[in-house]
Design a protein around this motif. Structure first.
Motif, PDB file in Angstrom:
ATOM      1  N   LEU A 243       0.827  -1.204   0.000  1.00 32.10           N
ATOM      2  CA  LEU A 243       0.000   0.000   0.000  1.00 32.10           C
ATOM      3  C   LEU A 243       0.860   1.252   0.000  1.00 32.10           C
ATOM      4  O   LEU A 243       0.533   2.245  -0.658  1.00 32.10           O
ATOM      5  N   ARG A 244       1.953   1.216   0.715  1.00 35.89           N
ATOM      6  CA  ARG A 244       2.856   2.365   0.768  1.00 35.89           C
ATOM      7  C   ARG A 244       3.494   2.645  -0.587  1.00 35.89           C
ATOM      8  O   ARG A 244       3.608   3.805  -1.005  1.00 35.89           O
ATOM      9  N   GLU A 245       3.876   1.602  -1.298  1.00 37.37           N
ATOM     10  CA  GLU A 245       4.573   1.802  -2.560  1.00 37.37           C
ATOM     11  C   GLU A 245       3.624   2.265  -3.666  1.00 37.37           C
ATOM     12  O   GLU A 245       3.946   3.182  -4.415  1.00 37.37           O
ATOM     13  N   ASP A 246       2.460   1.637  -3.784  1.00 33.37           N
ATOM     14  CA  ASP A 246       1.525   2.018  -4.853  1.00 33.37           C
ATOM     15  C   ASP A 246       0.159   1.455  -4.505  1.00 33.37           C
ATOM     16  O   ASP A 246      -0.051   0.232  -4.535  1.00 33.37           O
ATOM     17  N   GLU A 247      -0.786   2.349  -4.190  1.00 31.74           N
ATOM     18  CA  GLU A 247      -2.120   1.893  -3.795  1.00 31.74           C
ATOM     19  C   GLU A 247      -2.873   1.273  -4.967  1.00 31.74           C
ATOM     20  O   GLU A 247      -3.600   0.291  -4.793  1.00 31.74           O
ATOM     21  N   VAL A 248      -2.694   1.813  -6.169  1.00 34.69           N
ATOM     22  CA  VAL A 248      -3.384   1.269  -7.337  1.00 34.69           C
ATOM     23  C   VAL A 248      -2.892  -0.143  -7.637  1.00 34.69           C
ATOM     24  O   VAL A 248      -3.687  -1.063  -7.877  1.00 34.69           O
ATOM     25  N   ALA A 249      -1.575  -0.329  -7.626  1.00 31.61           N
ATOM     26  CA  ALA A 249      -1.026  -1.664  -7.861  1.00 31.61           C
ATOM     27  C   ALA A 249      -1.420  -2.622  -6.748  1.00 31.61           C
ATOM     28  O   ALA A 249      -1.671  -3.804  -6.988  1.00 31.61           O
ATOM     29  N   CYS A 250      -1.488  -2.107  -5.511  1.00 32.41           N
ATOM     30  CA  CYS A 250      -1.912  -2.939  -4.383  1.00 32.41           C
ATOM     31  C   CYS A 250      -3.343  -3.429  -4.587  1.00 32.41           C
ATOM     32  O   CYS A 250      -3.652  -4.606  -4.360  1.00 32.41           O
TER      33      CYS A 250
ATOM     34  N   ILE B  53      -5.420  -7.141  -3.098  1.00 33.33           N
ATOM     35  CA  ILE B  53      -5.329  -6.846  -1.666  1.00 33.33           C
ATOM     36  C   ILE B  53      -6.488  -5.944  -1.268  1.00 33.33           C
ATOM     37  O   ILE B  53      -6.798  -4.971  -1.960  1.00 33.33           O
ATOM     38  N   ASN B  54      -7.127  -6.282  -0.173  1.00 36.15           N
ATOM     39  CA  ASN B  54      -8.239  -5.483   0.336  1.00 36.15           C
ATOM     40  C   ASN B  54      -7.680  -4.207   0.951  1.00 36.15           C
ATOM     41  O   ASN B  54      -7.160  -4.202   2.070  1.00 36.15           O
ATOM     42  N   VAL B  55      -7.784  -3.120   0.211  1.00 33.47           N
ATOM     43  CA  VAL B  55      -7.209  -1.854   0.665  1.00 33.47           C
ATOM     44  C   VAL B  55      -7.933  -1.336   1.899  1.00 33.47           C
ATOM     45  O   VAL B  55      -7.318  -0.745   2.808  1.00 33.47           O
TER      46      VAL B  55
END
Length: 441
Positions: A304-311, A316-318
């Protein structure tokens, strides 16, 4: 006739003494302009209500000279440490010494922390300062979960600190519960408020997230001030019970620890107990954080820290990831708040202002977001540094600001600015070319 093709040469950086002196002179002129009214001219309201002033040209000249000399030293160090053809010209012995120091720094600090009450047993000031440093270390490690691991900028972390402190104070004073019963309750209540904060900010990021968390911290503070029937308002809560050792009070009574052990009572016993208590809580925070980083939820925070869109694209459940980050960081803040309340014996809204959130955030950023050791070093430097310059009230914030600017110039990612991966391959693996052809994976 042969032609020779010249290679593109790297632009040479000016490094002569004339360039260094010119840059130092420019820095000195800028310092003269900035500090002329701050240091050179002092004004105050006179006894008759008029404005009186006096000059301090000597202090101004000393400050400008310091800037001039410091600029020269910085340029020389920049040329020594600066990149040359992607390599740093730091001597090998210096690199080896820095690597050795980094390897043994954390164990040395831990051993020193355990020995502080033994070494400074008769120095109450150092013991109190050590307890304060460890409190901010714990707060920094708690905020590091939100900011350093999950990448969520939180400017209202002091709200959870306040929730933990008031939870313990109200439960202990109104219901007579002990510290060991109220401590987990304070953490649970703070985590609950962390989840409540997480829901409104699920779709926010960056500056918008920071503004909302800042507003949340102010809301909690204003509620504490205005809900006088519960929190006491501006008067705060007094008479907060002290912690006990397995039900044994650390006082001068017949049932106290000193009387049961048959030793002479000393007020330092309680201070030493509080020191080891906050040290154990801080180490527990560190251990839990390190363990969580290696679990799937910890790797989800880092993704999530690196890239929320890619996460989100990885499945992954943001929503869950953000809520768990806020709840975990808030829980540790609640624990620290409960300890603060029992240590002080009195709490008021003045202890939970935005300045506390800014200080904890500065500790995390300057230490290195995601670095546990960096946060501990930053807390030791900043809290201890404030105390070292306590006698220089007029220059303390100036020196502190200069130090932060220099650190951001030389170490923009913090004292220990690395993000070690939690999962990595121990050795390289060869992949057959047949598996990476178009249409085959």
């Amino acid at each position: 006739m042969s032609t020779t093709s010249a290679r593109p040469s790297h632009t040479a950086q000016p490094s002569g003494s004339a360039f260094i002196l010119k840059k130092a002179l420019i820095s000195a002129v800028v310092a003269l302009v900035l500090f002329s009214l701050m240091i050179g001219l002092r004004t105050e309201a006179g006894p008759q209500g008029g404005l009186i002033y006096w000059t301090r040209f000597g202090d101004l000249a000393a400050m400008v000279g310091t800037v001039f000399g410091g600029s020269i030293i910085i340029e020389l160090l920049r040329q020594w440490w600066g990149p040359v053809d992607k390599d740093r010209i730091v001597p090998q012995p210096v690199q080896s010494a820095m690597s050795f120091a980094g390897r043994w720094l954390a164990p040395a600090l831990l051993v020193f922390a355990f020995l502080v009450p033994v070494i400074f047993y008769n120095q109450r000031y150092i013991l109190d300062l050590s307890i304060l440093v460890l409190t901010y270390v714990m707060l920094g490690w708690g905020l590091n979960v939100v900011v350093g691991l999950a990448g969520l900028l939180d400017l209202g972390y002091v709200a959870f600190y306040a929730v933990g402190a008031y939870s313990y104070a109200l439960l202990a004073t109104n219901f007579g519960l002990s510290f060991w019963v109220c401590l987990p309750l304070a953490g649970i209540l703070a985590a609950f408020w962390g989840v409540l904060l997480g829901f409104p900010v699920l779709r926010l990021r960056g500056d918008y997230l920071a503004i909302v968390t800042l507003a949340f911290g102010e809301i909690i503070r204003l509620v504490i001030i205005n809900w006088q029937s519960l929190t006491g308002g501006p008067n705060g809560v007094s008479g907060i019970p002290r912690p006990t050792l397995f039900g044994i009070p650390l006082d001068n009574s017949d049932d106290g620890l000193a009387a049961k052990l048959g030793i002479e009572f000393s007020p330092t016993h309680r201070i030493v107990f509080l020191f080891y208590l906050i040290l154990a809580m801080a180490l527990l925070t560190n251990w839990v954080t390190i363990r969580l980083r290696r679990l799937p939820i910890g790797r989800a925070w880092e993704a999530l820290r690196e890239d929320e869109v890619a996460c989100r694209a990885l499945g992954i459940n943001v929503t869950t990831t953000k809520l768990t980050a806020f709840a975990t960081g808030a829980m540790f803040g609640g624990f620290a708040g409960a300890f603060f309340a029992t240590r002080q014996g009195f709490i008021s809204p003045e202890s939970f202002t935005f300045q506390e959130s800014a200080l904890v955030l500065a500790i995390v950023v300057l230490g290195g977001m995601g670095s546990q050791l960096g946060v501990a070093l930053a807390a030791l430097t900043m809290i201890g540094g404030f105390e070292l310059f306590r006698g220089f009230d007029q220059y303390r914030m100036l020196v502190f600001g200069i130090a932060m600017v220099l650190l951001m110039i030389w170490r923009p990612r913090g004292l220990i600015g690395h993000r070690a991966p939690t999962v990595f391959l121990e050795r390289n693996q060869v992949i057959s070319s047949d598996l990476v052809k178009e249409g085959h994976g």
